[in-house]
Each structure stands twice: as C-alpha cells, then as structure tokens.
Scaffold this active site. Structure first.
Site, PDB file in Angstrom:
ATOM      1  CE  LYS A   1      -2.133  -8.666  27.451  1.00 14.03           C
ATOM      2  NZ  LYS A   1      -0.760  -8.253  27.714  1.00 14.03           N
TER       3      LYS A   1
ATOM      4  CE  LYS B   1      -3.303  -9.136  31.146  1.00 17.24           C
ATOM      5  NZ  LYS B   1      -1.940  -8.774  30.918  1.00 17.24           N
TER       6      LYS B   1
HETATM    7  C1  PBG Z   1       1.628  -6.032  28.827  1.00 18.65           C
HETATM    8  C2  PBG Z   1       0.758  -6.445  29.951  1.00 18.65           C
HETATM    9  C3  PBG Z   1      -0.454  -5.824  30.256  1.00 18.65           C
HETATM   10  C4  PBG Z   1      -0.922  -6.435  31.414  1.00 18.65           C
HETATM   11  C5  PBG Z   1      -0.001  -7.422  31.785  1.00 18.65           C
HETATM   12  N1  PBG Z   1       1.040  -7.429  30.845  1.00 18.65           N
HETATM   13  C6  PBG Z   1      -1.140  -4.676  29.621  1.00 18.65           C
HETATM   14  C7  PBG Z   1      -1.435  -4.691  28.184  1.00 18.65           C
HETATM   15  O1  PBG Z   1      -1.423  -5.718  27.522  1.00 18.65           O
HETATM   16  O2  PBG Z   1      -1.679  -3.614  27.667  1.00 18.65           O
HETATM   17  C8  PBG Z   1      -2.188  -6.033  32.094  1.00 18.65           C
HETATM   18  C9  PBG Z   1      -2.368  -6.446  33.500  1.00 18.65           C
HETATM   19  C10 PBG Z   1      -3.448  -5.719  34.217  1.00 18.65           C
HETATM   20  O3  PBG Z   1      -4.216  -4.938  33.643  1.00 18.65           O
HETATM   21  O4  PBG Z   1      -3.546  -5.947  35.424  1.00 18.65           O
HETATM   22  N2  PBG Z   1       2.325  -6.945  28.143  1.00 18.65           N
END
Ligand code: PBG
Length: 324
Positions: free
Chosen positions: A194, A247
């Site tokens: 991520k 992601k």
């Molecule tokens: C937070 C989380 C995020 C997303 C999914 N879970 C945002 C972040 O890490 O700041 C983002 C998903 C998206 O942008 O569609 N744990």
C-alpha cells in the site's frame, strides 16, 4: 508474409476465442461507505458514490448481489465528536461496522463480507496507527489494538478482514488473535503493497479521515519502490496472509505483476478513489467513453495479474458486462 497477426483479430468470434484476459463480476469487490445517519448522502469528491444509512446499505447489497457482485468491503464515516486519540471506536462491539456486518451476515450468509482493519476513521489524528506525543506512529501498540478490531469484526460474521494500516507484523498478530478465539476460517486479505499515494484524496474526503498532521510516509510505501513490495509480500505470506493486495492499482501495474510472479497466493488490487475520480472527471466532461474506459482500466489490472479487483465501479461494470 507468412505471419499476419491480424488474422487472429479478423472476427469477433476469433477475438473472443483468443482473448487472454477476461473480466467477470465474480472478481469484483464493491466498497461501500457507511454513516450513522438514517438516509444516504452524496459524496462530493466521488460523484456517483454515497455514504449509506442502514436502509441504503441493504438496498446496495441487494443490488450488488443482483448484479452478480458477491463481495463488499465496508468503510465507516465516524462523526468528528466520536473520534479519539486512542481510536477505541475501532473495536466497539456496538459500533457502526459490527452492527452493519451482523445485519448483512444475517440477511445474506452467502455474501463475502470484508472489513477494513485500520484506525484512521476512528482516530482524531487521522492516522492508521496510534500517534505518540512526538508525532511518531507507534507500531507494536497499534498492532495490539488492530487485533481487537479484527476480532470485533470476526465475532459478528466478517468473512475476510483486510488490514490496511501497514504496521509491521500485524498479519501474524491478527492471525494468532483470530485463531486464538477459534476463527480459523476467517481470512486475511493483507494490504501488502500500500503506497503513500495522492490517489486516496477523495476517499479521505468521503470519510473526513485525512491525517490532521504530517503524512503517512513512515508506514505506507514509497511510490519509488517495487523491490520493497516483494519484501512485504514475503513477510505477509510467512505471517499467514490468505491474499495479498496492491494499492492503488492503475499506477502500480508493475507491482501487481511482480507479486503475481513471486507468490502462489491470490492477488487483489484496489482501484482507489483517485483513480475513480480521474475517470469520472474525464467522462463527465465527455472526454472519454465511460463504459469503454472503465472496462479497459479494469482489464489492464487483471492483465497485470490481479485475481480480484476492489473498485467503485464494481456494480456498474458488472452490469455492463452482463449487457455485453
Ligand atoms: C485507510 C484506507 C485508505 C483507503 C482504504 N483504506 C486511505 C488511506 O490510507 O489514507 C483508500 C481507498 C481509496 O482511496 O479508495 N486505512
């Protein structure tokens, strides 16, 4: 000329027969935003997406199943007044997420119910982990409470818990916690790679969950790195992850491919809010054909090696596919 690649593209039947990659609704996960209010509410940053009340949630899931999408992942919008520095709301058995899981699980036991495990929606600091007074994100202390959050979801019927926090060691700790209470069948979808990405902007607006100070670069990965994703993948696999996620998806297709080639575990990819917003902005202005552009973006993610795709287009794409 003996070799004429165009021969294989001559008719629709030949092209269909020879397609190397395909899309199907079964591979999609529909993310859903929930809030404590009775009705639904449009999300300005993500046109077409809404924060759902309890009835809206049931309607959406019913519609998703009808469209052939059998997996959903839930994200809560928590009122500012209920957020705390220690994010206890994340494991409150009476909270919005456990109540919603219980309702969905009871009504549709066949649904694949996934939950996000991270503190940001519940944290007054807007971080995925606990924040020390000097601003550091505490790893091991966070992992401890993430285990409580995962258990809270498992107890009411979550099929898959998805830690999106990027703390070290959380997959193994959550596995042990789940197994310790007999939830050996609850799966872990690890957010393995991520990235600290600008493409989460609209999501953070949807949940009002942006970090109040600093950024997420000490836990989310540097967009410059691909080899590091292999290291994360090896650790998550060793710690007992059932599926690995990359992601965002579109800007990280190489990482999806790298993971696909380095593990036998299923790979998921999350087409995040910023990817959705980009496509929507262009389509709304008539610059792109929505159906063609969206399906191509999803096909590219599958071709890169993703088995499943989390996408805000899940239901819509399923309907397009069904209508040929
Ligand atoms: C937070 C989380 C995020 C997303 C999914 N879970 C945002 C972040 O890490 O700041 C983002 C998903 C998206 O942008 O569609 N744990």
């Amino acid at each position: 000329m003996r070799s004429r690649p165009r021969r294989n593209r001559r008719t629709a039947a030949l092209r269909g027969f020879l397609a190397e990659t395909s899309l199907s609704a079964e591979r999609f996960v529909q993310p859903l935003f929930l809030h404590e209010k009775p009705g639904d509410e449009d999300i300005g940053a993500m046109p077409g997406c809404r924060r759902l009340g309890p009835e809206g949630l049931l309607r959406e899931v019913d519609g998703a199943l009808e469209d052939g999408v059998r997996s959903v992942v839930l994200f809560p919008a928590i009122p500012e007044s209920e957020k705390t520095r220690t994010a206890e709301g994340a494991w409150d058995p009476e909270g919005l997420i456990p109540r919603s899981i219980a309702a969905l699980h009871e009504r549709w036991p066949e649904l694949c119910l996934m939950t996000d495990v991270a503190l940001d929606p519940y944290s007054s600091d807007g971080h995925d982990g606990l924040v020390a007074d000097d601003g550091r994100i505490l790893n091991d202390e966070t992992v401890e409470v993430l285990c409580r959050q995962a258990l809270c979801h498992a107890r009411v019927g979550a099929d898959v818990v998805a830690p999106s926090d990027m703390m070290d060691g959380r997959v193994g700790a959550i596995r042990d916690a789940l197994d310790g209470e007999g939830f050996t069948e609850v799966a872990i979808l690890a957010y393995t790679a991520k990235y600290a990405s600008a493409f989460y902007g609209p999501f953070r607006e949807a949940l009002d969950s942006a970090p109040r100070a600093g950024d997420k670069k000490t836990y989310q990965m540097d967009p410059a790195n691909a080899r590091e994703a292999l290291r994360e993948a090896a650790l998550d696999e060793e710690e007992g992850a059932d599926m690995l996620m990359v992601k965002p998806a579109g800007p990280y297709l190489d990482v999806i491919r790298d993971l696909r080639d380095s593990t036998a575990l299923p790979i998921a990819a999350y087409q995040v809010s910023g990817e959705y917003a980009m496509l929507e902005a262009a389509c709304e202005r008539g610059l792109l054909d929505r159906e063609k552009a969206v399906l191509e973006s999803l096909l590219g993610i599958r071709r890169a090696g993703a088995d499943v795709i989390l996408t805000y287009y899940a239901r819509q794409a399923a309907r397009w596919l069904a209508n040929g």
